[in-house]
Design an enzyme around this catalytic site. Sequence first.
Site, mmCIF file in Angstrom:
data_model
loop_
_atom_site.group_PDB
_atom_site.id
_atom_site.type_symbol
_atom_site.label_atom_id
_atom_site.label_comp_id
_atom_site.label_asym_id
_atom_site.label_seq_id
_atom_site.Cartn_x
_atom_site.Cartn_y
_atom_site.Cartn_z
ATOM 1 N N LYS A 112 0.813 -1.214 0.000
ATOM 2 C CA LYS A 112 0.000 0.000 0.000
ATOM 3 C C LYS A 112 0.850 1.270 0.000
ATOM 4 O O LYS A 112 0.383 2.329 -0.389
ATOM 5 C CB LYS A 112 -1.002 -0.039 1.143
ATOM 6 C CG LYS A 112 -1.986 -1.191 0.909
ATOM 7 C CD LYS A 112 -3.231 -1.125 1.689
ATOM 8 C CE LYS A 112 -4.188 -2.237 1.299
ATOM 9 N NZ LYS A 112 -3.603 -3.596 1.473
HETATM 10 C C1 LIG Z 1 -4.274 -4.705 0.956
HETATM 11 C C2 LIG Z 1 -3.457 -5.893 0.778
HETATM 12 C C3 LIG Z 1 -3.821 -6.903 -0.127
HETATM 13 C C4 LIG Z 1 -5.099 -6.839 -0.936
HETATM 14 O O1 LIG Z 1 -5.071 -5.808 -1.893
HETATM 15 P P1 LIG Z 1 -6.438 -5.283 -2.530
HETATM 16 O O2 LIG Z 1 -6.049 -4.150 -3.390
HETATM 17 O O3 LIG Z 1 -7.292 -4.863 -1.369
HETATM 18 O O4 LIG Z 1 -7.034 -6.424 -3.257
HETATM 19 C C5 LIG Z 1 -2.973 -7.983 -0.267
HETATM 20 N N1 LIG Z 1 -1.840 -8.102 0.465
HETATM 21 C C6 LIG Z 1 -1.472 -7.163 1.344
HETATM 22 C C7 LIG Z 1 -0.227 -7.356 2.135
HETATM 23 C C8 LIG Z 1 -2.252 -6.022 1.528
HETATM 24 O O5 LIG Z 1 -1.875 -5.103 2.409
#
Ligand SMILES: *Cc1c(COP(=O)(O)O)cnc(C)c1O
Length: 501
Positions: A112
């Site tokens: 993120k």
């Molecule tokens: C948020 C997240 C996901 C999922 O991503 P999306 O965009 O919500 O599908 C997968 N792995 C990690 C480590 C995340 O922080």
Amino acid sequence: MSLIYKSTRNAEETATASVAILKGLAGEGGLFVPETIPALDVSFEELAKMDYRQVAYEVMKLMLTDFTEEELKYCIRSAYDEKFDTELIAPLVSHAGAEYLELFHGKTIAFKDMALSILPYLLTTSAKKNHIENEIVILTATSGDTGKAALAGFADVPGTKIIVFYPKNGVSPIQEKQMVTQKGDNTLVVGITGNFDDAQTGVKKMFQDAELNQWLDSCGYQFSSANSINIGRLVPQMVYYVYAYTRLLAEGKIHAGEKINIVVPTGNFGNILAAYYASNMGLPVNKFICASNDNKVLYDFFTTGTYDKNREFVLTTSPSMDILISSNLERLIYRIAGDDAAANLTLMKSLNEKGVYSITDPMKEQLSSFYGNYASEAEVAGQIKKVYESDGYIMDPHTAVASRVYEKYCKDTGDTETVTVIASTASPYKFTRSVMNAIDRSYDTKTDFELADELSKLSGIPIPQAIEDIRSAEVRHKTVCAKEDMETIVKSFLAPNLFQK
Ligand SMILES: *Cc1c(COP(=O)(O)O)cnc(C)c1O
């Protein structure tokens, strides 16, 4: 040519990119979607000579057409700098028959950061462009990683405040510690006694509450969203798929135009949707492989055409994917409904009221480039151990879900030839206990920080700064509330004087 964004729930509502970024969510709970996705206007051969920031500019300029070149380059430069522990920003590494795209080299060691390091700049630039005088309040619900990444991005950014709600018992101890130690006077972190969907529903309600929004305006504030529904999150995520392709090309692993598979461990469907948007821009993709954990709503959706959230919510070792409502899926639904807001609205109403909807056969036919599967908890742990023992590479549980689902895909389809990129979404250091237990259960007696030391010994990879930073940090945020009290908490943070008794 300027690109217009439209609401998935109302054909009449349109916005420029900067307005869509500021608003986060469209009216009536709709999401902003680009009216068209422009084709890349430089060749992959050209892109293969560029660094991450240059590729970012070539992709983002097509999606954020009301930003000037200077503005966009400023945002990109400010985001993708020494905050990342490698100049590559998103390195691509080969292990055990796949290409792992490591998206965890930013401040909070999870993917993120890729979007949340740039969002504050996109947002403050958008505010300036639109002559906004209100202070921007980022309101967000997190299943773990978004929260910390958003806090890290927005802390002490002038003209902003950030409020993060997380499920008190639904995030890892390290995730929680990372959030509750967050510095910055403009930050507030609150645990709620509920799950992620409760937090997300509460936040969505506040965004749509006209009275609350009026109250905010009278106090000189307005809400914006840092959640993965904001197009300011989605657009920067398109970049690394294009970037990964150019690295494969530069390394001679593919030829220009060759299709690749992309495997994404999926929760809210933002990351995989960004890959789909990148393919609309010209990235050659064979299959989008959507990997779920035991909360396998999406697997069921891709196999049956029915989305059904009426099921037990399972807490897993990949908490950032513990989600029953994948918000960004709505953007794909809108697309395969022929960009028909009314048709999409009917389905979303059904989801809201009954927790379920089914798509039509013609819609289902348009999903042929998607493959969905899931990995159970035992499979995830087994995958971490197996890849470590055969290859020495240590994955976090989210990445392991994707890795295991990729194996299932190969077995199901016989496609072992297509070069495959697996989105590696978190550092194993973020989920040390699950990772180390998967390798050997006897590690379980150790403390989290001892485990980090052990992981470093096994992997040969130094402990990231993000972990060192929280070893000794003080807890600054102690509020826990019921889901009914979220609004009161928000108001008393923004206007403390009104709430003194
Ligand atoms: C948020 C997240 C996901 C999922 O991503 P999306 O965009 O919500 O599908 C997968 N792995 C990690 C480590 C995340 O922080």
